[in-house]
Design an enzyme around this catalytic site. Sequence first.
Site, PDB file in Angstrom:
ATOM      1  CE1 TYR A  85      40.298  48.506  39.018  1.00  0.00           C
ATOM      2  CE2 TYR A  85      37.790  49.983  39.434  1.00  0.00           C
ATOM      3  CZ  TYR A  85      38.631  49.154  38.765  1.00  0.00           C
ATOM      4  OH  TYR A  85      37.821  47.950  38.414  1.00  0.00           O
ATOM      5  CD  GLU A  86      41.136  48.364  45.208  1.00  0.00           C
ATOM      6  OE1 GLU A  86      41.667  48.392  45.927  1.00  0.00           O
ATOM      7  OE2 GLU A  86      39.179  48.291  44.841  1.00  0.00           O
TER       8      GLU A  86
END
Length: 589
Positions: free
Chosen positions: A436-437
């Site tokens: 994620y990110e």
Amino acid sequence: MANYTPPVEDMVFLLSDVFAFDKTMAALPGFDEVNTELAASVLEEAGKFAAEILEPLNRPGDEEGAKLDGGLVTTPKGFKEAYRAFAEAGWSGLSGDPEYGGQGLPRTLQILMDEMVSSANLSFGLFPGLTRGATEAIGHHASDELKAIYLPKMISGEWTGAMALTESSAGTDLGLLTTRAEPQADGSYKVTGNKIFISSGDQDFGGNIIHLVLARLPDAPKGVKGISLFLVPKFLVNADGTLGARNGLAAGALEHKMGIHAQPTCVMNYDGATGYLVGEPNRGLAAMFTMMNAERLFVGIEGLGVGEAANQKATAYAKERLQGRSLDGTRPLVPIIEHPDVRKMLLTGRVLCDGARALSMWTALQMDTADRHPDEATRKAADGFVALMTPIVKAAFTDFGFETAVISQQVFGGHGYIREWGMEQFVRDARITQIYEGTNGVQAMDLTGRKLPMEGGELAPRFFALIKQDLQTASLVAGAEAITRETAAALDRLERATSYLLGKGENPAEAGAAATDYLRLFALTALGWCWAKMAMAALAAGADAAPVVRRKPALAEFYAARILPQTMALEASILKGPATLMALAADDF
């Protein structure tokens, strides 16, 4: 099973002996009263909260998980009370803007606290971490009116935050998103669409939840140039600051995930929800990246935190678990820490975690310098280093954290695979940090495609010059010869790889083919630099230093002998170019 021990002693050593924290703070307006003594007291208390309040909730929270029933999200038992205690103790506003009620302490202390929270309870840490990222985006880009309404209660922890970017057909390529925002007569917007993978999208802590949502205006151009950012609260806010009617957004489902089970990762439905424009129309991606870059650094620290906790537990287990004969054959049963392969696993995790902590501290000091130094040129130089380090911290630290979790699980053998020891949770939880990110492959592409060309191609060489300067100093210190020599050799490889990529700018396949190998080469070299600095400081401290300091030179030699040789293979792979990657036709896979 050993409990988590916050590495405050190591953090204070880095602050005082390695990175001259007091001197740096003295040069930054507003931080002139911040020193190592104050930092140590703050970190001690933060560590106690992490170890005594958050870690006991980690395994039961994973087993119970967040739940959605009748449209209501509930977090595991104890999370609501822990979050309120966290906020009431002032931890939510540690580095927050004092204008809106924050304590205004350096980012350096914030990142060190984030590590301890992540070690103790990764799922919990996302609530304050995402809230802080949202406050940064609002603080940099929103109107004064929105700041006055939302920032005080977000910084205090009364309200939380979330970021809503991803859609089922728009992940890395946000230009494909379809969520729309219709302007209203009163200046607000009606936001309609669906978002997935929204961490902290809803919870049962009370208060408000402030979503930052990417959406398109009716006349927006296609692609990323047509994205705007909107503040969409769970509850509308009355003129007197109290909570009003429920807004038109709701969690439609919770994602069923490999890890971070206690964290409510939501599918969010926005059904004509009232929102407010943040920043300029069609410039939402630039505003959101204020939050995204902050979160990418935060996620890197999450990876470090999980790796630290896993290594600690594996080390304690290895000292207690009796298996096998001693190497000389004189003892029929010895602790497994006496076996070379077990030691290699433990030492690998330790040098990656300690090195990452040092590099994260240096990066945080650059952030503080970029924010506050009175000299514009110094601020600009520090800001460049932060930009350079952001993909490295995010990707390398999460790779290192996952690798450390896996080898720490391996130390336990079969016991590491079953739930009761907690090691399999570290592996499951750490895995998301690489995704994620912005996946770690995307971070590597950012490094090779965007960061290397910055400053006319001189940004990375400017960082290399710092390393060379410190290595020259370290080369004169008895006991630091190995780490100095091997880091210098790794830096030579990194410089050759950098020159090669900068010379191939016209061919995007070159940057893509080299990206992940280049990022790891860069990170391992940067950690070698940090180990040279730590070894120098530890040798200067002498035999009377604390054990956590005395062991640094030996750890530096292990890093030089066992980790830095990886850079030879990485350079060779980079210089082979993209030909073998692109030769096979897609249909032949």
